[in-house]
Design a protein around this motif. Structure first.
Motif, PDB file in Angstrom:
ATOM      1  N   LYS A  19       0.992  -1.231   0.483  1.00 13.09           N
ATOM      2  CA  LYS A  19      -0.073   0.199   0.151  1.00 13.09           C
ATOM      3  C   LYS A  19       0.746   1.270  -0.398  1.00 13.09           C
ATOM      4  N   ARG A  20       1.623   1.530   1.177  1.00 14.60           N
ATOM      5  CA  ARG A  20       2.897   2.369   0.564  1.00 14.60           C
ATOM      6  C   ARG A  20       3.605   2.107  -0.494  1.00 14.60           C
ATOM      7  N   ARG A  21       3.859   1.600  -1.160  1.00 14.00           N
ATOM      8  CA  ARG A  21       4.730   1.995  -2.306  1.00 14.00           C
ATOM      9  C   ARG A  21       3.607   2.547  -3.624  1.00 14.00           C
ATOM     10  N   ALA A  22       2.483   1.887  -3.670  1.00 15.27           N
ATOM     11  CA  ALA A  22       1.362   1.898  -4.168  1.00 15.27           C
ATOM     12  C   ALA A  22       0.871   3.599  -4.315  1.00 15.27           C
ATOM     13  N   SER A  23       0.457   3.507  -3.123  1.00 17.18           N
ATOM     14  CA  SER A  23       0.338   5.400  -2.783  1.00 17.18           C
ATOM     15  C   SER A  23       2.009   6.094  -3.123  1.00 17.18           C
ATOM     16  N   PHE A  24       3.110   5.702  -2.431  1.00 15.50           N
ATOM     17  CA  PHE A  24       4.127   6.545  -3.339  1.00 15.50           C
ATOM     18  C   PHE A  24       3.783   6.819  -4.765  1.00 15.50           C
ATOM     19  N   ARG A  25       3.367   5.620  -5.742  1.00  9.30           N
ATOM     20  CA  ARG A  25       4.047   5.692  -7.218  1.00  9.30           C
ATOM     21  C   ARG A  25       2.331   7.002  -8.085  1.00  9.30           C
ATOM     22  N   GLY A  26       1.392   7.452  -7.049  1.00  5.88           N
ATOM     23  CA  GLY A  26       0.015   7.951  -7.170  1.00  5.88           C
ATOM     24  C   GLY A  26       1.029   9.310  -6.853  1.00  5.88           C
ATOM     25  N   HIS A  27       1.517   9.256  -6.156  1.00  6.87           N
ATOM     26  CA  HIS A  27       1.886  10.699  -5.372  1.00  6.87           C
ATOM     27  C   HIS A  27       2.405  11.110  -6.458  1.00  6.87           C
ATOM     28  N   LEU A  28       3.584  10.087  -6.928  1.00 10.67           N
ATOM     29  CA  LEU A  28       4.578  10.475  -8.326  1.00 10.67           C
ATOM     30  C   LEU A  28       4.068  11.025  -9.431  1.00 10.67           C
ATOM     31  N   VAL A  29       2.894  10.207  -9.512  1.00  8.21           N
ATOM     32  CA  VAL A  29       2.440  10.375 -10.955  1.00  8.21           C
ATOM     33  C   VAL A  29       1.527  12.069 -11.171  1.00  8.21           C
ATOM     34  N   THR A  30       1.352  12.407  -9.477  1.00  5.91           N
ATOM     35  CA  THR A  30       0.376  13.592  -9.514  1.00  5.91           C
ATOM     36  C   THR A  30       1.258  14.799  -9.277  1.00  5.91           C
ATOM     37  N   TYR A  31       2.368  13.872  -8.496  1.00  3.68           N
ATOM     38  CA  TYR A  31       3.922  15.546  -8.510  1.00  3.68           C
ATOM     39  C   TYR A  31       4.068  15.583  -9.710  1.00  3.68           C
ATOM     40  N   LEU A  32       4.489  14.704 -10.890  1.00  2.39           N
ATOM     41  CA  LEU A  32       4.800  15.455 -12.440  1.00  2.39           C
ATOM     42  C   LEU A  32       3.418  16.167 -13.200  1.00  2.39           C
ATOM     43  N   ILE A  33       2.237  15.852 -13.044  1.00  2.00           N
ATOM     44  CA  ILE A  33       1.214  15.751 -14.069  1.00  2.00           C
ATOM     45  C   ILE A  33       0.677  17.826 -13.298  1.00  2.00           C
ATOM     46  N   PHE A  34       1.136  17.664 -12.107  1.00  2.00           N
ATOM     47  CA  PHE A  34       0.659  19.589 -11.452  1.00  2.00           C
ATOM     48  C   PHE A  34       1.968  19.756 -11.683  1.00  2.00           C
ATOM     49  N   SER A  35       3.016  19.402 -11.879  1.00  2.00           N
ATOM     50  CA  SER A  35       4.722  20.339 -12.060  1.00  2.00           C
ATOM     51  C   SER A  35       4.320  20.954 -13.742  1.00  2.00           C
TER      52      SER A  35
END
Length: 98
Positions: A19-35
């Motif tokens: 769950k932590r790793r899947a959550s991180f991947r979602g967070h990273l994708v969101t960060y890249l899209i917003f950036s």
């Protein structure tokens, strides 16, 4: 292709790590899209022509990037760091040595 489901129970620690790793991947994708969105807004608003030091998208990327880094550390570098569990084990060891 269908995955086969087994009736074996999940390992709670592995499930938490997954769950932590899947959550991180979602967070990273969101960060890249917003950036990317922030840079597009900066560029579309004549940001390159407004020469006032660093472009403003650097600041949200930096702040949010620190959060992404800590999320990564918790998911991949030190995933088994669990302060409560470690403290519990210390107390058990102290009790057993008394």
């Amino acid at each position: 292709m269908e995955t086969q489901h087994t009736n074996t129970p999940r390992d709670p620690q592995l499930w938490e790590l997954a769950k932590r790793r899947a959550s991180f991947r979602g967070h990273l994708v969101t960060y890249l899209i917003f950036s990317a969105f922030f840079w597009l807004v900066w560029f579309a608003s004549n940001g390159p022509r407004y020469n006032s030091g660093l472009p403003w998208p650097v600041w949200p990327m930096l702040g949010w990037g620190i959060g992404v880094l800590f999320h990564y550390m918790g998911a991949f570098v030190a995933p088994k760091t669990n302060n409560v569990e470690r403290e519990y084990q210390k107390l058990l060891a102290q009790r057993d040595h008394e």
